[in-house]
Design a protein around this motif. Structure first.
Motif, mmCIF file in Angstrom:
data_model
loop_
_atom_site.group_PDB
_atom_site.id
_atom_site.type_symbol
_atom_site.label_atom_id
_atom_site.label_comp_id
_atom_site.label_asym_id
_atom_site.label_seq_id
_atom_site.Cartn_x
_atom_site.Cartn_y
_atom_site.Cartn_z
ATOM 1 N N ALA A 36 0.832 -1.206 0.000
ATOM 2 C CA ALA A 36 0.000 0.000 0.000
ATOM 3 C C ALA A 36 0.869 1.260 0.000
ATOM 4 O O ALA A 36 0.615 2.210 -0.755
ATOM 5 C CB ALA A 36 -0.927 -0.017 1.220
ATOM 6 N N LEU A 37 1.903 1.286 0.848
ATOM 7 C CA LEU A 37 2.805 2.446 0.897
ATOM 8 C C LEU A 37 3.557 2.605 -0.428
ATOM 9 O O LEU A 37 3.783 3.724 -0.902
ATOM 10 C CB LEU A 37 3.788 2.278 2.047
ATOM 11 C CG LEU A 37 3.195 2.386 3.455
ATOM 12 C CD1 LEU A 37 4.233 2.020 4.501
ATOM 13 C CD2 LEU A 37 2.676 3.812 3.713
ATOM 14 N N TRP A 38 3.963 1.482 -1.019
ATOM 15 C CA TRP A 38 4.697 1.518 -2.286
ATOM 16 C C TRP A 38 3.820 2.051 -3.419
ATOM 17 O O TRP A 38 4.267 2.826 -4.266
ATOM 18 C CB TRP A 38 5.208 0.108 -2.584
ATOM 19 C CG TRP A 38 5.806 -0.081 -3.941
ATOM 20 C CD1 TRP A 38 6.714 0.713 -4.574
ATOM 21 C CD2 TRP A 38 5.518 -1.149 -4.841
ATOM 22 N NE1 TRP A 38 7.016 0.209 -5.803
ATOM 23 C CE2 TRP A 38 6.299 -0.941 -6.000
ATOM 24 C CE3 TRP A 38 4.705 -2.278 -4.771
ATOM 25 C CZ2 TRP A 38 6.275 -1.814 -7.089
ATOM 26 C CZ3 TRP A 38 4.689 -3.151 -5.844
ATOM 27 C CH2 TRP A 38 5.463 -2.905 -6.997
ATOM 28 N N LEU A 39 2.548 1.660 -3.427
ATOM 29 C CA LEU A 39 1.670 2.034 -4.536
ATOM 30 C C LEU A 39 1.099 3.438 -4.397
ATOM 31 O O LEU A 39 0.952 4.158 -5.389
ATOM 32 C CB LEU A 39 0.522 1.015 -4.638
ATOM 33 C CG LEU A 39 0.904 -0.394 -5.097
ATOM 34 C CD1 LEU A 39 -0.256 -1.358 -4.886
ATOM 35 C CD2 LEU A 39 1.307 -0.380 -6.559
ATOM 36 N N TRP A 40 0.750 3.836 -3.153
ATOM 37 C CA TRP A 40 -0.003 5.078 -2.988
ATOM 38 C C TRP A 40 0.637 6.078 -2.029
ATOM 39 O O TRP A 40 0.061 7.122 -1.766
ATOM 40 C CB TRP A 40 -1.425 4.747 -2.489
ATOM 41 C CG TRP A 40 -2.185 3.926 -3.487
ATOM 42 C CD1 TRP A 40 -2.521 4.286 -4.754
ATOM 43 C CD2 TRP A 40 -2.680 2.597 -3.309
ATOM 44 N NE1 TRP A 40 -3.203 3.266 -5.382
ATOM 45 C CE2 TRP A 40 -3.318 2.217 -4.515
ATOM 46 C CE3 TRP A 40 -2.664 1.680 -2.254
ATOM 47 C CZ2 TRP A 40 -3.903 0.982 -4.693
ATOM 48 C CZ3 TRP A 40 -3.256 0.449 -2.435
ATOM 49 C CH2 TRP A 40 -3.870 0.104 -3.638
ATOM 50 N N GLY A 41 1.771 5.750 -1.468
ATOM 51 C CA GLY A 41 2.467 6.717 -0.632
ATOM 52 C C GLY A 41 1.960 6.753 0.800
ATOM 53 O O GLY A 41 1.265 5.843 1.272
ATOM 54 N N ASN A 42 2.284 7.840 1.505
ATOM 55 C CA ASN A 42 2.010 7.938 2.943
ATOM 56 C C ASN A 42 0.524 7.869 3.281
ATOM 57 O O ASN A 42 0.146 7.444 4.373
ATOM 58 C CB ASN A 42 2.594 9.240 3.506
ATOM 59 C CG ASN A 42 4.112 9.239 3.447
ATOM 60 O OD1 ASN A 42 4.731 8.180 3.458
ATOM 61 N ND2 ASN A 42 4.717 10.424 3.368
ATOM 62 N N GLY A 43 -0.316 8.311 2.378
ATOM 63 C CA GLY A 43 -1.744 8.293 2.671
ATOM 64 C C GLY A 43 -2.298 6.893 2.883
ATOM 65 O O GLY A 43 -3.326 6.706 3.543
ATOM 66 N N ALA A 44 -1.601 5.881 2.354
ATOM 67 C CA ALA A 44 -2.063 4.499 2.488
ATOM 68 C C ALA A 44 -1.767 3.925 3.863
ATOM 69 O O ALA A 44 -2.148 2.792 4.150
ATOM 70 C CB ALA A 44 -1.406 3.628 1.424
ATOM 71 N N ALA A 45 -1.083 4.689 4.731
ATOM 72 C CA ALA A 45 -0.758 4.191 6.073
ATOM 73 C C ALA A 45 -2.012 3.935 6.896
ATOM 74 O O ALA A 45 -1.962 3.232 7.915
ATOM 75 C CB ALA A 45 0.150 5.180 6.787
ATOM 76 N N GLU A 46 -3.146 4.521 6.483
ATOM 77 C CA GLU A 46 -4.388 4.322 7.230
ATOM 78 C C GLU A 46 -5.054 2.976 6.928
ATOM 79 O O GLU A 46 -6.012 2.597 7.604
ATOM 80 C CB GLU A 46 -5.374 5.446 6.915
ATOM 81 C CG GLU A 46 -4.916 6.810 7.428
ATOM 82 C CD GLU A 46 -5.981 7.874 7.218
ATOM 83 O OE1 GLU A 46 -7.079 7.496 6.759
ATOM 84 O OE2 GLU A 46 -5.715 9.046 7.510
ATOM 85 N N MET A 47 -4.577 2.254 5.910
ATOM 86 C CA MET A 47 -5.203 0.977 5.551
ATOM 87 C C MET A 47 -5.207 -0.027 6.704
ATOM 88 O O MET A 47 -6.245 -0.642 6.986
ATOM 89 C CB MET A 47 -4.520 0.374 4.318
ATOM 90 C CG MET A 47 -5.030 0.939 3.002
ATOM 91 S SD MET A 47 -4.403 0.045 1.582
ATOM 92 C CE MET A 47 -5.482 0.698 0.292
ATOM 93 N N PRO A 48 -4.079 -0.261 7.385
ATOM 94 C CA PRO A 48 -4.117 -1.194 8.524
ATOM 95 C C PRO A 48 -5.080 -0.736 9.618
ATOM 96 O O PRO A 48 -5.774 -1.557 10.226
ATOM 97 C CB PRO A 48 -2.669 -1.213 9.028
ATOM 98 C CG PRO A 48 -1.856 -0.782 7.855
ATOM 99 C CD PRO A 48 -2.713 0.202 7.119
ATOM 100 N N PHE A 49 -5.143 0.576 9.859
ATOM 101 C CA PHE A 49 -6.057 1.101 10.876
ATOM 102 C C PHE A 49 -7.508 0.846 10.473
ATOM 103 O O PHE A 49 -8.329 0.402 11.286
ATOM 104 C CB PHE A 49 -5.818 2.595 11.070
ATOM 105 C CG PHE A 49 -6.814 3.247 11.988
ATOM 106 C CD1 PHE A 49 -6.717 3.094 13.358
ATOM 107 C CD2 PHE A 49 -7.851 4.015 11.476
ATOM 108 C CE1 PHE A 49 -7.639 3.692 14.211
ATOM 109 C CE2 PHE A 49 -8.774 4.610 12.314
ATOM 110 C CZ PHE A 49 -8.657 4.451 13.687
ATOM 111 N N ASN A 50 -7.823 1.089 9.208
ATOM 112 C CA ASN A 50 -9.184 0.840 8.729
ATOM 113 C C ASN A 50 -9.548 -0.642 8.816
ATOM 114 O O ASN A 50 -10.700 -0.994 9.097
ATOM 115 C CB ASN A 50 -9.324 1.326 7.283
ATOM 116 C CG ASN A 50 -9.237 2.834 7.161
ATOM 117 O OD1 ASN A 50 -9.520 3.546 8.119
ATOM 118 N ND2 ASN A 50 -8.830 3.323 6.001
#
Length: 441
Positions: A36-50
């Protein structure tokens, strides 16, 4: 990179990391978060939280610890062992009767626990030594216990079907009802195979000696029957309340755990040591489920962002030009292959969100597909070289049973599972008739 190449890269990375011996949930979560971080950058850090928030919103997950606790309470107190003693007395005179009784034991343990772990533990520690002591062939009985314990994920209250229901957005009750007849059919095929083989090769399974048959009076046999039926009564009451609508799914799981504890108190088998062991094991299994689900949700959310569902649909329908049944066979084969390497929960949460929309698009019944998926999990459990039940048996079996014996023991039962799946594919009503009769849907 195309979605297909990214998918292959993620799966390859995950399998390589698993080969290093890392925890399954850690590997899945790491690969999903890193991708997720590789594909979409820092904004994807919320994926594990979601993903964590999504897990907490799955209310039926509360049933998992209660069903697991019920199974461990019955096994730790020895109440479940009474089932085997009952089968030992009532089926012993038949050649191969104890092995057939062990299949019945596995079915009843499945009805109490919903997982294969408890059935394997009781079968390997209670039934296996007794069968070996009475001269049964070690290869045959090892296969009986491994295959029989896998029935726990098909017969209600199956925890795997609860998770499938949440992911596929299907009623748990219908899935449980759909698993009953296929589970009993598979158990009957196992028993028929044992009976026929023991008739052909009587040296594999000697009958109970006549002097042992006469050692117990009719009254003692009836007492054993009563004690053996106690855990079955617990399951019957719990499921009866649920099927009649008196309790919800979560409430039924609480009833089952409470009845198992009361049975331990009434039979004077409950102690602080047993309570601690049952609670500790329940906590361990429940935490394992939750961590794997949370990590797998993070992993599968990357697919959603990539549009992998459409990519797989395009691959199967347009590129390979498979007909619906060809696609179904490819999906089931992929489950079996993945199940050799992945835990069934991880496999379900990672792959099912990709397949279930395609199953519905092709016009197949998602309830029926859930039963087929569960049978592929059973096959994967006993498929060399990495089947889950193979390693459990190796850890619990006596020294005279080696890994080669364990591998040799499961092939007949694996073929019977494949036969069961083919029968259900040809005759879907085997799985769908009971849900339709009970629920009218």
């Amino acid at each position: 990179m195309s979605p297909e190449l990214i998918t292959i890269f993620m799966f390859a990375t995950m399998l390589v990391l698993m080969a290093t011996g890392q925890r399954v949930f850690g590997v899945i979560g790491f690969v999903g978060s890193a991708a997720a971080l590789w594909l979409w950058g820092n904004g994807a850090a919320e994926m594990p939280f979601n993903a964590a928030i999504q897990v907490m919103n799955w209310f039926p997950l509360i049933t998992v610890p209660f069903f697991v606790f019920m199974g461990y309470m019955l096994s730790e107190t020895g109440i479940a062992s009474n089932l085997y003693r009952m089968f030992h007395v009532w089926f012993g005179p038949m050649r191969g009767g104890l092995a057939i009784g062990t299949v019945g034991l596995m079915v009843l343990i499945s009805c109490m626990n919903g997982l294969s772990v408890a059935g394997m533990a009781i079968g390997a520690t209670v039934a296996l030594p007794e069968l070996l002591r009475r001269g049964y062939d070690k290869i045959m009985v090892t296969g009986v216990i491994q295959a029989g314990s896998s029935l726990g994920i098909l017969i209600p209250p199956s925890v795997v079907l609860v998770l499938y229901a949440m992911i596929a957005r299907q009623p748990v009750l219908q899935l449980w009802l759909a698993g009953i007849i296929p589970g009993l059919m598979m158990a009957a095929l196992f028993a028929l195979y044992i009976y026929i083989r023991c008739r052909i090769q009587p040296e594999l399974a000697p009958a109970l000696p006549e002097e042992e048959r006469r050692a117990l009076s009719t009254r003692e046999k009836l007492v054993l029957l009563r004690e053996g039926l106690l855990p079955l009564g617990i399951f019957g009451l719990m499921m009866g309340l649920f099927l009649t609508g008196v309790t919800s799914l979560v409430e039924s799981s609480v009833v089952g755990a409470l009845l198992a504890t009361l049975a331990a108190i009434v039979t004077r088998r409950l102690s602080w040591k047993i309570l601690e062991a049952a609670t500790r094991n329940t906590l361990m299994v429940s935490c394992m489920f939750l961590w794997i689900i949370m990590a797998a949700l993070c992993f599968s959310s990357v697919y959603d962002g990539l549009g992998a569902i459409k990519a797989i649909s395009n691959l199967l329908l347009n590129t390979w030009e498979l007909d619906p049944w060809g696609i179904m066979i490819v999906m089931l084969l992929s489950f079996i292959v993945l199940g050799i390497f992945l835990d069934d929960t991880a496999m379900l949460v990672i792959v099912a969100p990709l397949y279930i929309p395609l199953v519905i698009q092709l016009g197949f019944n998602p309830i029926w597909f859930g039963i087929l998926y569960t049978i592929t999990c059973q096959i994967a459990y006993i498929t060399p070289p990495f089947g889950y039940n193979l390693f459990l048996m190796r850890a619990m079996a006596p020294p005279e049973i080696g890994l080669v014996d364990i591998y040799r023991s499961i092939w007949p039962f694996m073929l019977l599972m494949v036969l069961s799946m083919i029968i259900i594919m040809i005759f879907p009503e085997i799985a769908l008739w009971l849900p339709r009769v009970v629920t009218g849907r």
